[in-house]
Design a protein around this motif. Structure first.
Motif, short mmCIF file in Angstrom:
data_model
loop_
_atom_site.label_atom_id
_atom_site.label_comp_id
_atom_site.label_asym_id
_atom_site.label_seq_id
_atom_site.Cartn_x
_atom_site.Cartn_y
_atom_site.Cartn_z
N ASN A 46 70.36 24.52 53.40
CA ASN A 46 69.65 24.16 52.16
C ASN A 46 70.49 23.19 51.31
O ASN A 46 69.96 22.24 50.72
CB ASN A 46 69.26 25.42 51.35
CG ASN A 46 70.46 26.28 50.98
OD1 ASN A 46 71.54 26.15 51.58
ND2 ASN A 46 70.30 27.15 50.00
N LEU A 47 71.81 23.37 51.30
CA LEU A 47 72.66 22.44 50.55
C LEU A 47 72.83 21.12 51.30
O LEU A 47 72.92 20.05 50.69
CB LEU A 47 74.02 23.07 50.27
CG LEU A 47 74.02 24.14 49.17
CD1 LEU A 47 75.36 24.87 49.11
CD2 LEU A 47 73.71 23.50 47.82
N THR A 48 72.86 21.18 52.63
CA THR A 48 72.98 19.94 53.41
C THR A 48 71.75 19.05 53.19
O THR A 48 71.87 17.83 53.07
CB THR A 48 73.17 20.27 54.91
OG1 THR A 48 74.45 20.91 55.05
CG2 THR A 48 73.16 19.02 55.77
N VAL A 49 70.56 19.66 53.11
CA VAL A 49 69.35 18.87 52.84
C VAL A 49 69.52 18.10 51.53
O VAL A 49 69.27 16.89 51.45
CB VAL A 49 68.10 19.80 52.76
CG1 VAL A 49 66.91 19.06 52.13
CG2 VAL A 49 67.75 20.30 54.15
N GLU A 50 70.00 18.80 50.48
CA GLU A 50 70.16 18.13 49.19
C GLU A 50 71.29 17.10 49.26
O GLU A 50 71.18 16.00 48.71
CB GLU A 50 70.45 19.16 48.08
CG GLU A 50 69.29 20.09 47.81
CD GLU A 50 67.99 19.33 47.53
OE1 GLU A 50 68.01 18.35 46.78
OE2 GLU A 50 66.94 19.73 48.11
N TYR A 51 72.38 17.46 49.95
CA TYR A 51 73.50 16.53 50.10
C TYR A 51 73.02 15.22 50.75
O TYR A 51 73.30 14.12 50.28
CB TYR A 51 74.65 17.15 50.93
CG TYR A 51 75.70 16.12 51.18
CD1 TYR A 51 76.71 15.87 50.25
CD2 TYR A 51 75.63 15.29 52.31
CE1 TYR A 51 77.62 14.84 50.44
CE2 TYR A 51 76.53 14.26 52.50
CZ TYR A 51 77.52 14.04 51.56
OH TYR A 51 78.40 13.01 51.73
N ARG A 52 72.26 15.34 51.82
CA ARG A 52 71.86 14.15 52.58
C ARG A 52 70.89 13.27 51.81
O ARG A 52 70.82 12.05 52.05
CB ARG A 52 71.28 14.56 53.94
CG ARG A 52 72.35 15.08 54.88
CD ARG A 52 71.76 15.48 56.22
NE ARG A 52 72.77 16.05 57.10
CZ ARG A 52 72.52 16.65 58.26
NH1 ARG A 52 71.26 16.78 58.68
NH2 ARG A 52 73.49 17.13 59.00
N LYS A 53 70.14 13.87 50.87
CA LYS A 53 69.24 13.04 50.05
C LYS A 53 70.04 12.01 49.28
O LYS A 53 69.62 10.88 49.09
CB LYS A 53 68.44 13.91 49.07
CG LYS A 53 67.37 14.74 49.71
CD LYS A 53 66.65 15.57 48.65
CE LYS A 53 65.66 16.53 49.30
NZ LYS A 53 65.10 17.47 48.31
N VAL A 54 71.22 12.40 48.81
CA VAL A 54 72.07 11.46 48.06
C VAL A 54 72.83 10.55 49.03
O VAL A 54 72.87 9.33 48.86
CB VAL A 54 73.07 12.23 47.16
CG1 VAL A 54 73.95 11.26 46.38
CG2 VAL A 54 72.32 13.15 46.21
N HIS A 55 73.37 11.16 50.07
CA HIS A 55 74.18 10.43 51.06
C HIS A 55 73.41 9.25 51.66
O HIS A 55 73.93 8.16 51.81
CB HIS A 55 74.59 11.44 52.14
CG HIS A 55 75.34 10.88 53.30
ND1 HIS A 55 76.71 10.87 53.37
CD2 HIS A 55 74.91 10.32 54.46
CE1 HIS A 55 77.09 10.32 54.51
NE2 HIS A 55 76.03 9.98 55.19
N GLN A 56 72.13 9.47 51.97
CA GLN A 56 71.40 8.40 52.67
C GLN A 56 71.20 7.18 51.77
O GLN A 56 71.08 6.06 52.27
CB GLN A 56 70.08 8.89 53.24
CG GLN A 56 68.99 9.13 52.22
CD GLN A 56 67.64 9.42 52.88
OE1 GLN A 56 67.43 9.05 54.04
NE2 GLN A 56 66.75 10.06 52.15
#
Ligand code: PMP
Ligand code: GLN
Length: 384
Positions: free
Chosen positions: A249-259
């Motif tokens: 769940n945190l990786t999903v949010e992390y990747r939204k910014v990362h991409q």
């Protein structure tokens, strides 16, 4: 432009860049900015060249090459006995700095309070401010720089969102023990907080101490993002490669910014790192390697006016200069570089409100023994 209002009005040039420039200007030995003066392993360098020749020259997938995420998951399993899912829990980053920045942007909303244990590595605070977060500092206590977990607990409010920790710690060279981890976990779970655990020096822990990774504790990891740096582990700080591990769940949010921040990371380096990490020996002897450097510098500084403070991990240690000067640490570090030819790092810039009584500076021992010996000779003999 009259209407330009800075988003970071207090941010100047980083102390690492300032001290490296001063070292160059005065031809001083640079034990300031943290980087090795030696090369990454030859095979790793060869593998990058090979990857370029093999045609790995276009965008990698946004979260990182699958082969590297697999290699990271294997390494974590071998090291901590738990295996993150490479698909949903591991993201390859442009160094830990980018991971930390995106992690903070991903979870901190305007007005959220973020607890920083100070001294704190320099990139945490600006990232919190840019997210609109409110930094809440908890200074470490006394000459031993102990974390007062009761104070951390007392500073938690209904607005607290995130705690940022760094273990092993830059600049203190300190390592969390089991009671630290227990107190941290208790606070995070009890108050429904998130944790950003910066563990870039995971493999630089000395004297047989274990590195207590957040990843080894399932309940704590469920609320955490954990950052790492290949720059530290493979003596390649200039490659700016690392990774962040977080539950799905945190990786999903992390990747939204990362991409939208970096999208993806240098492809040939990812191929090379994945191939290199097939052999666990690639990272397993680092503790001894750096412990020998710490011990070499400590021995060589015997008889100098500096008092060497205990160093449990990282490639940094603190030197007490109170026997030599009563100047504040920024003035001392500048003057020492100019007059004595060795550049060191003051620790005041790691604080929002620096303690006026600090008389320690940070030294980096990620250097070959000849350079450490030369620097130490200068530090024993130079008159300040
Ligand atoms: N965190 C800490 C505590 C560090 O010391 C550093 C760099 N020395 C970083 C993060 C950044 O790592 P990277 O160079 O991989 O961006
Ligand atoms: N992390 C390195 C240090 O602590 C410096 C990295 C940088 O210059 N930003 O010295």
């Amino acid at each position: 432009m009259s209407n330009l209002s800075s988003k970071l009005p207090d941010a100047g040039t980083s102390i690492f860049a300032v001290m490296s420039a001063l070292a160059q200007q005065h031809n001083a030995i640079n034990l300031a900015q943290g980087f090795p003066n030696f090369e990454p392993p030859q095979r790793l360098k060869d593998l990058v060249g090979q990857a370029i020749q093999d045609g790995y020259n276009q965008y990698a997938p946004m979260p990182g090459l699958p082969m590297l995420r697999e290699a990271i998951a294997n390494k974590i399993q071998l090291t901590y006995g738990v295996r993150p899912d490479p698909g949903s829990e591991v993201t390859v980053t442009a160094g830990a700095t980018q991971a930390l920045f995106c992690a903070i942007q991903a979870v901190v909303h305007p007005g959220d309070e973020v607890i920083l244990l100070e001294p704190a590595y320099d990139c945490y605070l600006p990232a919190v401010l840019l997210a609109g977060g409110v930094p809440i500092s908890v200074p470490l206590k006394g000459p031993e720089f102990t974390v007062d977990w009761d104070e951390v607990r007392a500073k938690v409010t209904s607005c607290t969102r995130l705690i940022i920790t760094n273990n092993p710690h830059n600049p203190l060279g300190k390592v969390f023990r089991a009671p630290d981890m227990a107190a941290l976990k208790d606070i995070v779970l009890q108050h429904d907080l998130l944790l950003l655990s910066d563990e870039v020096y995971e493999h630089l822990v000395f004297d047989g101490l274990p590195h207590l990774s957040v990843m080894a504790d399932a309940e704590l990891f469920a609320r955490s993002m954990v950052t790492f740096s290949f720059g530290k582990t493979f003596h390649a700080t200039g490659w700016k490669t690392g990774y962040v591990v977080a539950p799905p769940n945190l990786t999903v949010e992390y990747r939204k910014v990362h991409q939208f921040n970096v999208f993806s990371v240098h492809t040939p380096s990812q191929v090379a790192l994945a191939r290199f990490m097939e052999d666990p020996a690639s990272w397993s002897d680092l503790n001894d390697f750096y412990q020998a450097k710490r011990d070499h510098l400590t021995r060589e500084l015997a008889g100098s006016p500096f008092h060497v403070l205990p160093c449990e991990g990282t490639y940094f240690g603190l030197l007490d200069y109170s026997g030599m000067s009563d100047e504040d640490d920024i003035t001392f570090a500048r003057n020492y570089t100019e007059r004595c030819g060795v550049a060191l790092i003051p620790i005041s810039p790691f604080y929002r409100t620096p303690p006026t009584e600090n008389r320690t500076v940070r030294v980096c021992f990620a250097k070959t023994e000849d350079v450490l010996s030369d620097a130490a000779r200068q530090m024993r003999t130079a008159v300040y």
